[in-house]
Design a protein around this motif. Structure first.
Motif, PDB file in Angstrom:
ATOM      1  N   LYS A  98      41.867  42.119  29.635  1.00  0.00           N
ATOM      2  CA  LYS A  98      41.411  43.500  29.424  1.00  0.00           C
ATOM      3  C   LYS A  98      39.893  43.607  29.309  1.00  0.00           C
ATOM      4  O   LYS A  98      39.288  44.477  29.917  1.00  0.00           O
ATOM      5  CB  LYS A  98      42.054  44.062  28.157  1.00  0.00           C
ATOM      6  N   ASN A  99      39.304  42.733  28.483  1.00  0.00           N
ATOM      7  CA  ASN A  99      37.850  42.788  28.256  1.00  0.00           C
ATOM      8  C   ASN A  99      37.300  41.375  28.327  1.00  0.00           C
ATOM      9  O   ASN A  99      37.959  40.446  27.885  1.00  0.00           O
ATOM     10  CB  ASN A  99      37.526  43.299  26.841  1.00  0.00           C
ATOM     11  N   PRO A 100      36.075  41.208  28.815  1.00  0.00           N
ATOM     12  CA  PRO A 100      35.483  39.879  28.768  1.00  0.00           C
ATOM     13  C   PRO A 100      35.282  39.448  27.307  1.00  0.00           C
ATOM     14  O   PRO A 100      34.856  40.265  26.495  1.00  0.00           O
ATOM     15  CB  PRO A 100      34.134  40.043  29.468  1.00  0.00           C
ATOM     16  N   VAL A 101      35.644  38.217  26.995  1.00  0.00           N
ATOM     17  CA  VAL A 101      35.431  37.718  25.632  1.00  0.00           C
ATOM     18  C   VAL A 101      34.134  36.912  25.650  1.00  0.00           C
ATOM     19  O   VAL A 101      34.121  35.750  26.044  1.00  0.00           O
ATOM     20  CB  VAL A 101      36.621  36.860  25.145  1.00  0.00           C
ATOM     21  N   ASP A 102      33.056  37.559  25.242  1.00  0.00           N
ATOM     22  CA  ASP A 102      31.747  36.908  25.328  1.00  0.00           C
ATOM     23  C   ASP A 102      31.187  36.547  23.960  1.00  0.00           C
ATOM     24  O   ASP A 102      30.007  36.290  23.800  1.00  0.00           O
ATOM     25  CB  ASP A 102      30.752  37.801  26.096  1.00  0.00           C
ATOM     26  N   SER A 122      40.248  34.116  26.256  1.00  0.00           N
ATOM     27  CA  SER A 122      39.878  35.032  27.340  1.00  0.00           C
ATOM     28  C   SER A 122      40.890  36.174  27.342  1.00  0.00           C
ATOM     29  O   SER A 122      41.979  36.049  26.775  1.00  0.00           O
ATOM     30  CB  SER A 122      39.886  34.312  28.691  1.00  0.00           C
ATOM     31  N   SER A 123      40.502  37.281  27.949  1.00  0.00           N
ATOM     32  CA  SER A 123      41.373  38.446  27.940  1.00  0.00           C
ATOM     33  C   SER A 123      41.401  39.059  29.330  1.00  0.00           C
ATOM     34  O   SER A 123      40.384  39.075  30.022  1.00  0.00           O
ATOM     35  CB  SER A 123      40.831  39.463  26.931  1.00  0.00           C
ATOM     36  N   GLU A 164      47.869  40.155  26.607  1.00  0.00           N
ATOM     37  CA  GLU A 164      46.987  39.712  27.688  1.00  0.00           C
ATOM     38  C   GLU A 164      45.725  39.047  27.128  1.00  0.00           C
ATOM     39  O   GLU A 164      44.663  39.064  27.745  1.00  0.00           O
ATOM     40  CB  GLU A 164      46.640  40.871  28.639  1.00  0.00           C
ATOM     41  N   PHE A 165      45.870  38.500  25.921  1.00  0.00           N
ATOM     42  CA  PHE A 165      44.771  37.793  25.259  1.00  0.00           C
ATOM     43  C   PHE A 165      45.169  36.328  25.175  1.00  0.00           C
ATOM     44  O   PHE A 165      46.162  35.986  24.528  1.00  0.00           O
ATOM     45  CB  PHE A 165      44.545  38.392  23.868  1.00  0.00           C
TER      46      PHE A 165
END
Ligand code: THU
Length: 160
Positions: free
Chosen positions: A102-106, A99-100, A43-44
């Motif tokens: 699961k987690n925001p990719v910041d 982007s993911s 999911e990435f």
């Protein structure tokens, strides 16, 4: 014995808005390419957009597989497509975004080691630096003027 320091320069931008127009457009395409990722397992989602010196743009996105190692990263999907479609063209710059679910990719995506090695082959072959721009889905953008900055002491054809 001497101690050597290997360093490189990187430009850090606060966000995508700070980029010049050409970089901004290419990064927008990398972000868009993340939507083309097939990443049901991690999911990435990674997107890559390459600008060639003939003006063409090639994009890639990661493609996963139920047999995990059979999947492929966005950067290699893009660069191999460029190699097939425009074997004579030189790569001017490469934007990568991620982007993911699961987690925001910041924070800026760090390309994996295998992609750095693969990309280095093309930079060395074309005898011209390619600029690399890295971003998550939001946040800072890093830019450096050569792929080899990201792969110090690279293995290349001179060793063979
Ligand atoms: N991935 C890329 O596409 N590029 C990278 O540089 C790092 C990782 C992909 C591979 C896999 O589909 C997912 O991200 C999680 O590792």
């Amino acid at each position: 014995m001497i101690t050597k320091n290997i360093s490189f320069e990187v430009q850090e931008y606060n966000d995508i808005e700070e980029l010049n127009i050409e970089d901004r457009k290419l990064m927008d395409l990398a972000v868009l390419a993340t939507k083309q990722a097939y990443a049901p397992y991690s999911e990435f989602k990674v997107g890559a957009a390459l600008l060639l010196d003939n003006g063409e743009i090639i994009v890639g996105a990661n493609q996963e597989n139920a047999a995990y190692p059979s999947g492929m990263c966005a950067e290699r999907v893009a660069i191999w497509t460029a190699g097939v479609k425009y074997p004579e063209a030189k790569i001017t710059k490469l934007c990568i975004s991620a982007s993911s679910l699961k987690n925001p990719v910041d924070q800026p995506l760090a390309p994996c080691g295998a992609c750095r090695q693969t990309l280095s082959e093309y930079e060395i072959k074309q005898n011209k630096n390619m600029e690399i721009l890295l971003m998550g889905e939001t946040g800072k953008v890093l830019k450096t003027n050569s792929l080899l900055n990201l792969l110090p002491l690279a293995f290349d054809k001179e060793f063979l």
